[in-house]
Scaffold this motif. Structure first.
Motif, PDB file in Angstrom:
ATOM      1  N   MET A 194     -36.696  82.424  54.715  1.00  0.00           N
ATOM      2  CA  MET A 194     -36.860  81.501  54.278  1.00  0.00           C
ATOM      3  C   MET A 194     -38.334  81.317  52.720  1.00  0.00           C
ATOM      4  N   HIS A 195     -38.216  80.277  51.903  1.00  0.00           N
ATOM      5  CA  HIS A 195     -38.949  80.141  51.072  1.00  0.00           C
ATOM      6  C   HIS A 195     -39.520  78.989  50.677  1.00  0.00           C
ATOM      7  N   GLU A 196     -40.731  78.917  49.967  1.00  0.00           N
ATOM      8  CA  GLU A 196     -41.020  77.406  50.004  1.00  0.00           C
ATOM      9  C   GLU A 196     -41.472  77.152  48.684  1.00  0.00           C
ATOM     10  N   GLY A 197     -40.874  76.298  47.730  1.00  0.00           N
ATOM     11  CA  GLY A 197     -41.418  75.542  46.906  1.00  0.00           C
ATOM     12  C   GLY A 197     -42.040  75.118  46.524  1.00  0.00           C
ATOM     13  N   VAL A 198     -42.850  75.146  45.113  1.00  0.00           N
ATOM     14  CA  VAL A 198     -43.903  74.872  44.753  1.00  0.00           C
ATOM     15  C   VAL A 198     -44.526  73.722  44.004  1.00  0.00           C
ATOM     16  N   VAL A 199     -45.011  73.120  43.702  1.00  0.00           N
ATOM     17  CA  VAL A 199     -45.337  72.297  42.316  1.00  0.00           C
ATOM     18  C   VAL A 199     -45.178  73.349  40.997  1.00  0.00           C
ATOM     19  N   ASP A 200     -44.494  73.464  40.985  1.00  0.00           N
ATOM     20  CA  ASP A 200     -43.859  74.113  39.305  1.00  0.00           C
ATOM     21  C   ASP A 200     -43.713  73.712  37.648  1.00  0.00           C
ATOM     22  N   GLU A 201     -43.520  74.227  36.633  1.00  0.00           N
ATOM     23  CA  GLU A 201     -43.265  72.869  36.216  1.00  0.00           C
ATOM     24  C   GLU A 201     -41.928  72.457  35.676  1.00  0.00           C
ATOM     25  N   ARG A 202     -41.151  72.356  36.297  1.00  0.00           N
ATOM     26  CA  ARG A 202     -39.805  71.413  36.419  1.00  0.00           C
ATOM     27  C   ARG A 202     -40.961  70.116  37.306  1.00  0.00           C
ATOM     28  N   TRP A 203     -41.615  70.386  38.293  1.00  0.00           N
ATOM     29  CA  TRP A 203     -41.211  69.558  38.892  1.00  0.00           C
ATOM     30  C   TRP A 203     -42.905  68.195  38.012  1.00  0.00           C
ATOM     31  N   LEU A 204     -43.689  69.388  37.104  1.00  0.00           N
ATOM     32  CA  LEU A 204     -44.630  68.859  36.600  1.00  0.00           C
ATOM     33  C   LEU A 204     -44.174  67.617  35.395  1.00  0.00           C
ATOM     34  N   GLU A 205     -43.264  68.245  34.250  1.00  0.00           N
ATOM     35  CA  GLU A 205     -42.067  67.223  34.112  1.00  0.00           C
ATOM     36  C   GLU A 205     -41.334  65.724  34.035  1.00  0.00           C
ATOM     37  N   ARG A 206     -41.382  66.458  35.460  1.00  0.00           N
ATOM     38  CA  ARG A 206     -41.244  64.528  36.279  1.00  0.00           C
ATOM     39  C   ARG A 206     -41.890  64.095  36.714  1.00  0.00           C
TER      40      ARG A 206
END
Length: 236
Positions: free
Chosen positions: A200-212
């Motif tokens: 299991m993996h959880e994706g967080v709001v990171d720099e990739r998200w904040l760029e978008r």
């Protein structure tokens, strides 16, 4: 069971799944970010993508996941199932599936015990109950087969008060029927259907998200999606 209405901060007009995705199809791939689901698939280590012989892509939509699977080296037969004819037309144009079926992911009509992998991305929040999905995945999975589920994280739905939604041609924001399933609900349903959780993996709001989405700064480091890998219980 948690009710999304207790968390809703948007108050958008809500439509059913088939209606919503039928209207969204034209802009769907322009609005769904790869970091939401495909980036999580890239992190998985429990699936040997290049050795899969038969894959069932449930809730295949426009074929985003199917295209990723082919790019990742999946060589075998790839069958897709989706509820929305418009989404299937787009998927068909991609040419990555061997067969596309209009149907419900909880009653696919696919062959029993046939698939090395059953995979679904960003559909669980549209299912009132998870049990029927995991049971159907178990029915069509081959002995030793796996099931990969990428989910819209329940924490983010609750923290943001945001349903799955799209903007129509008139500029109206429209919600698609959204249900909250805790990760423990996935575990309970999966175990109950004879699956064993192996990754299991959880994706967080990171720099990739904040760029978008720079407006999501307040959600930095909040989990936004999750990927679970299951295997048939007791099989290696």
């Amino acid at each position: 069971m948690l009710d999304f209405s207790d968390f809703d901060t948007r108050g958008y007009r809500t439509v059913d799944v088939a209606t919503g995705y039928g209207q969204w199809v034209g802009t769907y791939e322009d609005t769904v970010e790869d970091v939401m689901d495909l980036a999580l698939l890239e992190e998985l280590t429990a699936v040997d993508w290049e050795r899969l012989r038969r894959v069932a892509d449930l809730g295949c939509g426009t074929g985003r996941t199917g295209a990723w699977l082919r790019q990742r080296g999946v060589p075998g037969t790839l069958d897709g199932v989706d509820l929305t004819p418009g989404m299937l037309r787009v998927a068909r144009a991609k040419g990555v599936h061997d067969r596309l079926v209009e149907g419900d992911v909880r009653a696919t009509g696919l062959e029993s015990g046939a698939y090395d992998l059953v995979i679904s991305s960003l559909i669980d929040e549209h299912l009132p109950e998870l049990g029927p999905y995991y049971a159907e995945a178990g029915r069509i999975a081959a002995p030793g087969g796996k099931c990969v589920v990428v989910a819209f994280h329940p924490h983010f739905i609750m923290a943001s008060g945001m349903p799955t939604h799209f903007t129509d041609a008139s500029g109206e924001h429209i919600a698609i029927s959204t249900h909250i399933h805790l990760l423990s609900d996935h575990v309970t349903a999966g175990l109950g259907a004879g699956w064993r959780l192996v990754e299991m993996h959880e994706g967080v709001v990171d720099e990739r998200w904040l760029e978008r989405k720079p407006q999501w700064e307040k959600y930095r480091n909040h989990p936004v999606s999750a990927a679970l890998v299951w295997q048939r219980n007791g099989e290696v």
